[in-house]
Design a protein around this motif. Structure first.
Motif, PDB file in Angstrom:
ATOM      1  N   LEU A 169       0.725  -1.222  -0.022  1.00  0.00           N
ATOM      2  CA  LEU A 169       0.027  -0.092   0.051  1.00  0.00           C
ATOM      3  C   LEU A 169       0.821   1.213   0.092  1.00  0.00           C
ATOM      4  O   LEU A 169       0.700   2.348  -0.953  1.00  0.00           O
ATOM      5  CB  LEU A 169      -1.083   0.067   1.227  1.00  0.00           C
ATOM      6  N   LEU A 170       1.937   1.277   0.830  1.00  0.00           N
ATOM      7  CA  LEU A 170       2.869   2.636   0.916  1.00  0.00           C
ATOM      8  C   LEU A 170       3.436   2.662  -0.447  1.00  0.00           C
ATOM      9  O   LEU A 170       3.744   3.684  -0.727  1.00  0.00           O
ATOM     10  CB  LEU A 170       3.899   2.433   2.021  1.00  0.00           C
ATOM     11  N   ILE A 181       1.043   4.250  -2.900  1.00  0.00           N
ATOM     12  CA  ILE A 181       0.696   5.566  -2.603  1.00  0.00           C
ATOM     13  C   ILE A 181       1.887   6.505  -3.144  1.00  0.00           C
ATOM     14  O   ILE A 181       2.107   7.493  -3.779  1.00  0.00           O
ATOM     15  CB  ILE A 181       0.586   5.970  -1.184  1.00  0.00           C
ATOM     16  N   ASN A 182       3.261   5.898  -2.721  1.00  0.00           N
ATOM     17  CA  ASN A 182       4.495   6.649  -3.011  1.00  0.00           C
ATOM     18  C   ASN A 182       4.706   6.657  -4.661  1.00  0.00           C
ATOM     19  O   ASN A 182       4.938   7.754  -5.182  1.00  0.00           O
ATOM     20  CB  ASN A 182       5.531   5.725  -2.458  1.00  0.00           C
ATOM     21  N   THR A 201       2.281   6.477  -6.902  1.00  0.00           N
ATOM     22  CA  THR A 201       1.273   7.451  -7.879  1.00  0.00           C
ATOM     23  C   THR A 201       1.419   8.932  -7.353  1.00  0.00           C
ATOM     24  O   THR A 201       1.121   9.761  -7.972  1.00  0.00           O
ATOM     25  CB  THR A 201      -0.066   6.935  -7.172  1.00  0.00           C
ATOM     26  N   GLN A 202       1.993   9.163  -6.041  1.00  0.00           N
ATOM     27  CA  GLN A 202       1.781  10.804  -5.684  1.00  0.00           C
ATOM     28  C   GLN A 202       3.206  11.238  -5.614  1.00  0.00           C
ATOM     29  O   GLN A 202       3.234  12.579  -6.309  1.00  0.00           O
ATOM     30  CB  GLN A 202       1.479  10.798  -4.144  1.00  0.00           C
TER      31      GLN A 202
END
Length: 86
Positions: free
Chosen positions: A33-34, A37-38, A40-41
């Motif tokens: 999950l991290l 997120i990393n 994509t962001q």
């Protein structure tokens, strides 16, 4: 008494292994999950590597304690030693 101790030891060993598997599954899910997120962001800086490494070291020590360094805790071994003395 010996049979009860054996059953208790088997139960304790199984419990330790199940707890480790839960820890490993949680690690994989959270790190995945991290990473998502990393990437994509903020794909220019891979900050998820820090928790991956830190928590990964913890996973390694947990695995060593469950599979290689003994099935019972130090406290339990000390209690058993004291019980044998009496």
């Amino acid at each position: 008494m010996n049979n009860q101790k054996t059953e208790q030891t088997v139960y304790q060993n199984a419990k330790l292994k199940v707890e480790f598997r839960i820890h490993m599954i949680t690690y994989i899910l959270v790190i995945s999950l991290l990473a998502i997120i990393n990437i994509t962001q903020t794909p220019d800086y891979l900050w998820f590597m820090w928790p991956l490494l830190g928590w990964g070291i913890g996973i390694i020590f947990h695995a060593l304690s469950v599979y290689y360094l003994g099935k019972t805790s130090i406290k339990e071994r000390m209690i058993e030693k004291e019980m044998r003395k009496q």
